[in-house]
Design a protein around this motif. Structure first.
Motif, PDB file in Angstrom:
ATOM      1  N   LYS A  75       0.836  -1.205   0.000  1.00 47.37           N
ATOM      2  CA  LYS A  75       0.000   0.000   0.000  1.00 47.37           C
ATOM      3  C   LYS A  75       0.873   1.259   0.000  1.00 47.37           C
ATOM      4  CE  LYS A  75      -4.335   0.670   2.428  1.00 47.37           C
ATOM      5  NZ  LYS A  75      -5.035   0.234   3.627  1.00 47.37           N
ATOM      6  N   GLU A  76       1.868   1.249   0.877  1.00 44.96           N
ATOM      7  CA  GLU A  76       2.772   2.399   0.991  1.00 44.96           C
ATOM      8  C   GLU A  76       3.549   2.616  -0.312  1.00 44.96           C
ATOM      9  OE1 GLU A  76       5.118   2.184   4.601  1.00 44.96           O
ATOM     10  OE2 GLU A  76       6.577   3.549   3.696  1.00 44.96           O
ATOM     11  N   ALA A  77       3.895   1.506  -0.971  1.00 44.04           N
ATOM     12  CA  ALA A  77       4.658   1.622  -2.232  1.00 44.04           C
ATOM     13  C   ALA A  77       3.815   2.304  -3.298  1.00 44.04           C
ATOM     14  CB  ALA A  77       5.095   0.231  -2.694  1.00 44.04           C
ATOM     15  N   GLY A  78       2.516   2.005  -3.314  1.00 42.65           N
ATOM     16  CA  GLY A  78       1.616   2.615  -4.304  1.00 42.65           C
ATOM     17  C   GLY A  78       2.208   2.560  -5.694  1.00 42.65           C
ATOM     18  N   PRO A  79       2.276   3.709  -6.392  1.00 44.01           N
ATOM     19  CA  PRO A  79       2.812   3.700  -7.762  1.00 44.01           C
ATOM     20  C   PRO A  79       4.340   3.668  -7.822  1.00 44.01           C
ATOM     21  CG  PRO A  79       2.109   5.914  -7.153  1.00 44.01           C
ATOM     22  CD  PRO A  79       1.769   5.032  -5.983  1.00 44.01           C
ATOM     23  N   ASN A  80       4.995   3.926  -6.660  1.00 44.80           N
ATOM     24  CA  ASN A  80       6.453   4.123  -6.687  1.00 44.80           C
ATOM     25  C   ASN A  80       7.265   2.876  -7.024  1.00 44.80           C
ATOM     26  OD1 ASN A  80       6.110   6.796  -6.036  1.00 44.80           O
ATOM     27  ND2 ASN A  80       6.192   6.419  -3.833  1.00 44.80           N
ATOM     28  N   ALA A  81       6.660   1.706  -6.891  1.00 46.63           N
ATOM     29  CA  ALA A  81       7.404   0.482  -7.212  1.00 46.63           C
ATOM     30  C   ALA A  81       7.097   0.004  -8.633  1.00 46.63           C
ATOM     31  CB  ALA A  81       7.081  -0.612  -6.199  1.00 46.63           C
ATOM     32  N   CYS A  82       6.428   0.866  -9.417  1.00 45.83           N
ATOM     33  CA  CYS A  82       6.098   0.564 -10.817  1.00 45.83           C
ATOM     34  C   CYS A  82       5.275  -0.715 -10.990  1.00 45.83           C
ATOM     35  CB  CYS A  82       7.362   0.508 -11.681  1.00 45.83           C
ATOM     36  SG  CYS A  82       8.344   2.003 -11.639  1.00 45.83           S
ATOM     37  N   PRO A  83       4.061  -0.735 -10.419  1.00 44.51           N
ATOM     38  CA  PRO A  83       3.204  -1.903 -10.596  1.00 44.51           C
ATOM     39  C   PRO A  83       2.686  -2.024 -12.037  1.00 44.51           C
ATOM     40  CG  PRO A  83       2.033  -0.144  -9.420  1.00 44.51           C
ATOM     41  CD  PRO A  83       3.432   0.353  -9.649  1.00 44.51           C
ATOM     42  N   PRO A  84       2.235  -3.223 -12.455  1.00 44.20           N
ATOM     43  CA  PRO A  84       1.966  -4.398 -11.633  1.00 44.20           C
ATOM     44  C   PRO A  84       3.242  -5.083 -11.133  1.00 44.20           C
ATOM     45  CG  PRO A  84       1.486  -4.880 -13.945  1.00 44.20           C
ATOM     46  CD  PRO A  84       1.772  -3.418 -13.856  1.00 44.20           C
ATOM     47  N   LEU A  85       3.168  -5.505  -9.878  1.00 40.97           N
ATOM     48  CA  LEU A  85       4.329  -5.993  -9.150  1.00 40.97           C
ATOM     49  C   LEU A  85       4.448  -7.514  -9.135  1.00 40.97           C
ATOM     50  CD1 LEU A  85       3.564  -3.971  -5.882  1.00 40.97           C
ATOM     51  CD2 LEU A  85       5.164  -3.272  -7.688  1.00 40.97           C
ATOM     52  N   VAL A  86       5.650  -7.954  -8.841  1.00 38.97           N
ATOM     53  CA  VAL A  86       5.835  -9.316  -8.339  1.00 38.97           C
ATOM     54  C   VAL A  86       6.277  -9.097  -6.891  1.00 38.97           C
ATOM     55  CG1 VAL A  86       7.003 -11.517  -8.586  1.00 38.97           C
ATOM     56  CG2 VAL A  86       6.555 -10.118 -10.615  1.00 38.97           C
ATOM     57  N   VAL A  87       5.530  -9.641  -5.958  1.00 39.24           N
ATOM     58  CA  VAL A  87       5.797  -9.404  -4.543  1.00 39.24           C
ATOM     59  C   VAL A  87       6.535 -10.620  -3.971  1.00 39.24           C
ATOM     60  CG1 VAL A  87       4.753  -8.857  -2.310  1.00 39.24           C
ATOM     61  CG2 VAL A  87       3.704  -7.994  -4.414  1.00 39.24           C
ATOM     62  N   GLY A  88       7.798 -10.394  -3.627  1.00 37.13           N
ATOM     63  CA  GLY A  88       8.624 -11.470  -3.068  1.00 37.13           C
ATOM     64  C   GLY A  88       8.654 -11.357  -1.546  1.00 37.13           C
ATOM     65  N   ILE A  89       8.333 -12.461  -0.882  1.00 38.80           N
ATOM     66  CA  ILE A  89       8.230 -12.407   0.581  1.00 38.80           C
ATOM     67  C   ILE A  89       9.122 -13.478   1.221  1.00 38.80           C
ATOM     68  CG2 ILE A  89       6.615 -12.741   2.521  1.00 38.80           C
ATOM     69  CD1 ILE A  89       4.433 -11.820   0.382  1.00 38.80           C
ATOM     70  N   GLY A  90       9.860 -13.032   2.227  1.00 48.06           N
ATOM     71  CA  GLY A  90      10.630 -13.965   3.044  1.00 48.06           C
ATOM     72  C   GLY A  90      10.021 -13.984   4.436  1.00 48.06           C
TER      73      GLY A  90
ATOM     74  N   VAL B 219       2.586 -13.358  -6.374  1.00 51.95           N
ATOM     75  CA  VAL B 219       3.139 -13.241  -5.024  1.00 51.95           C
ATOM     76  C   VAL B 219       3.923 -14.524  -4.755  1.00 51.95           C
ATOM     77  CG1 VAL B 219       2.607 -13.070  -2.557  1.00 51.95           C
ATOM     78  CG2 VAL B 219       1.222 -11.809  -4.210  1.00 51.95           C
ATOM     79  N   LYS B 220       5.142 -14.360  -4.277  1.00 49.18           N
ATOM     80  CA  LYS B 220       6.005 -15.520  -4.000  1.00 49.18           C
ATOM     81  C   LYS B 220       6.414 -15.494  -2.540  1.00 49.18           C
ATOM     82  CE  LYS B 220       6.485 -16.474  -8.399  1.00 49.18           C
ATOM     83  NZ  LYS B 220       5.640 -17.516  -8.953  1.00 49.18           N
ATOM     84  N   VAL B 221       6.350 -16.625  -1.889  1.00 49.49           N
ATOM     85  CA  VAL B 221       6.755 -16.707  -0.478  1.00 49.49           C
ATOM     86  C   VAL B 221       7.815 -17.794  -0.321  1.00 49.49           C
ATOM     87  CG1 VAL B 221       5.978 -17.193   1.882  1.00 49.49           C
ATOM     88  CG2 VAL B 221       4.449 -15.979   0.314  1.00 49.49           C
ATOM     89  N   GLU B 222       8.873 -17.473   0.385  1.00 53.98           N
ATOM     90  CA  GLU B 222       9.858 -18.489   0.808  1.00 53.98           C
ATOM     91  C   GLU B 222       9.950 -18.398   2.314  1.00 53.98           C
ATOM     92  OE1 GLU B 222      11.553 -20.834  -0.933  1.00 53.98           O
ATOM     93  OE2 GLU B 222      10.530 -20.173  -2.761  1.00 53.98           O
ATOM     94  N   LEU B 223       9.937 -19.537   2.983  1.00 55.20           N
ATOM     95  CA  LEU B 223      10.087 -19.464   4.436  1.00 55.20           C
ATOM     96  C   LEU B 223      11.058 -20.502   4.975  1.00 55.20           C
ATOM     97  CD1 LEU B 223       7.957 -21.801   5.620  1.00 55.20           C
ATOM     98  CD2 LEU B 223       6.320 -20.023   5.134  1.00 55.20           C
ATOM     99  N   GLU B 224      11.604 -20.188   6.135  1.00 58.69           N
ATOM    100  CA  GLU B 224      12.592 -21.067   6.787  1.00 58.69           C
ATOM    101  C   GLU B 224      12.396 -21.010   8.292  1.00 58.69           C
ATOM    102  OE1 GLU B 224      16.628 -20.118   5.738  1.00 58.69           O
ATOM    103  OE2 GLU B 224      16.442 -21.085   3.775  1.00 58.69           O
ATOM    104  N   SER B 225      13.054 -21.919   8.982  1.00 57.70           N
ATOM    105  CA  SER B 225      13.017 -21.958  10.450  1.00 57.70           C
ATOM    106  C   SER B 225      13.530 -20.646  11.040  1.00 57.70           C
ATOM    107  CB  SER B 225      13.955 -23.064  10.969  1.00 57.70           C
ATOM    108  OG  SER B 225      13.646 -24.277  10.356  1.00 57.70           O
ATOM    109  N   CYS B 226      13.074 -20.324  12.248  1.00 55.86           N
ATOM    110  CA  CYS B 226      13.591 -19.123  12.910  1.00 55.86           C
ATOM    111  C   CYS B 226      13.636 -19.339  14.428  1.00 55.86           C
ATOM    112  CB  CYS B 226      12.744 -17.895  12.560  1.00 55.86           C
ATOM    113  SG  CYS B 226      11.040 -17.975  13.126  1.00 55.86           S
ATOM    114  N   HIS B 227      14.208 -18.388  15.124  1.00 64.24           N
ATOM    115  CA  HIS B 227      14.350 -18.421  16.581  1.00 64.24           C
ATOM    116  C   HIS B 227      12.966 -18.358  17.243  1.00 64.24           C
ATOM    117  CE1 HIS B 227      15.548 -16.986  20.590  1.00 64.24           C
ATOM    118  NE2 HIS B 227      16.787 -17.370  20.295  1.00 64.24           N
ATOM    119  N   ILE B 228      12.819 -18.988  18.404  1.00 67.20           N
ATOM    120  CA  ILE B 228      11.510 -18.973  19.072  1.00 67.20           C
ATOM    121  C   ILE B 228      11.031 -17.557  19.399  1.00 67.20           C
ATOM    122  CG2 ILE B 228      11.469 -21.312  20.084  1.00 67.20           C
ATOM    123  CD1 ILE B 228      12.610 -20.098  22.666  1.00 67.20           C
ATOM    124  N   ALA B 229      11.973 -16.631  19.560  1.00 61.23           N
ATOM    125  CA  ALA B 229      11.582 -15.261  19.929  1.00 61.23           C
ATOM    126  C   ALA B 229      11.297 -14.381  18.715  1.00 61.23           C
ATOM    127  CB  ALA B 229      12.702 -14.621  20.748  1.00 61.23           C
TER     128      ALA B 229
END
Ligand code: SF4
Length: 281
Positions: A176-191, A250-260
């Motif tokens: 939302k904050e990116a709005g037009p500034n990231a030149c959409p249509p986007l590919v949203v990569g998420i870690g 939209v692409k998501v990659e996830l991995e293990s993380c610390h309990i905190a």
């Protein structure tokens, strides 16, 4: 042990830099065409048509599809039974980038350091991530990553108690904050997960997966589709001019993380989502 010549890598990288800037990948091009069928706004449709025309012209005339020809980012898989003969792998990649951007008349966008802002004059250094894998092949994945979309990317260390709802909320707030500034249509990569630096890497890595290919874990694939739907309901649309195509994928990659911890990184890619892969045997 397999030997791969330094010079061969230089030549392959040179070609990748030029081709990524002239030829939009088939996956992105098809996503434009598909979005044209589903886009609800007339202005949005007009912008998508212009993006398709732009990609066609770039390919036919062998000119860059955007004035921002990007930072050259490489994800490299080096087989442990493969030897680079004649020099260092990273040097070969940088030499290839210099040749590709020079001979291809592509804009040089890298500065020596953020304090002096002096252009290096050859688009190096490339950002290179190296992974040691089984076998004797050398695989290079490359993207020419646009600065505008990179600037609107972000990372946050959420609390585990924020849960998946907090994760989704954060991702939507960044788009939302990116709005037009990231030149959409986007590919949203998420870690999601890892630690501070690993999370950003995961977000970047996710952008190398071709459009339309879902994560192999059905639960993550479902999250990708849910986020895609929510992002496309934001109404930002192609080039931020309103519409139902804010994200092509939209692409998501996830991995293990610390309990905190619950790290989340959002790496946005613009419509000039340029990627190339070569396998050297
Ligand atoms: S963010 Fe992408 S589309 Fe926008 S100017 Fe940079 S490369 Fe071009």
């Amino acid at each position: 042990m397999k030997e791969i010549a330094y010079e061969k890598i230089v030549e392959e990288v040179k070609t990748m830099c030029m081709e990524s800037n002239y030829n939009l990948g088939e996956d992105v091009y098809s996503a434009f065409k598909q979005a044209l069928q589903t886009e609800r706004s007339e202005t949005g449709k007009e912008v998508l048509t212009q993006l398709i025309d732009n990609a066609d012209i770039a390919k036919a005339e062998r000119v860059p599809m955007c004035q921002d020809t990007g930072t050259a980012v490489f994800m490299v898989e080096v087989g442990q039974d493969c030897h680079i003969a004649g020099g260092r792998l990273v040097d070969a990649i940088n030499e290839g980038v210099e040749k590709g951007y020079g001979e291809g008349y592509l804009r040089n966008s890298m500065v020596y350091n953020p304090m002096n802002r002096k252009n290096t004059g050859n688009n190096t250094p490339a950002i290179v991530h190296i992974d040691l894998v089984e076998g004797e092949e050398l695989t290079l994945h490359m993207t020419a990553k646009g600065g505008g979309a990179e600037n609107m990317s972000a990372l946050k260390m959420l609390k585990p108690s924020d849960g998946m709802e907090g994760v989704k909320e954060y991702i939507l707030s960044i788009v939302k904050e990116a709005g037009p500034n990231a030149c959409p249509p986007l590919v949203v990569g998420i870690g999601i997960g890892g630690n501070f630096e690993r999370c950003a890497f995961l977000a970047k890595k996710s952008l190398f997966r071709p459009l339309g290919v879902r994560h192999e874990d059905p639960a993550v694939a479902e999250l990708e589709m849910e986020l895609m739907e929510q992002i496309n309901r934001l109404g930002i649309g192609p080039q931020g001019m309103g519409g139902s195509t804010t994200a092509l994928d939209v692409k998501v990659e996830l991995e293990s993380c610390h309990i905190a911890a619950l790290p989340v990184a959002v790496n946005l890619n613009c419509h000039a989502s340029r990627h190339q892969t070569i396998v050297m045997k």
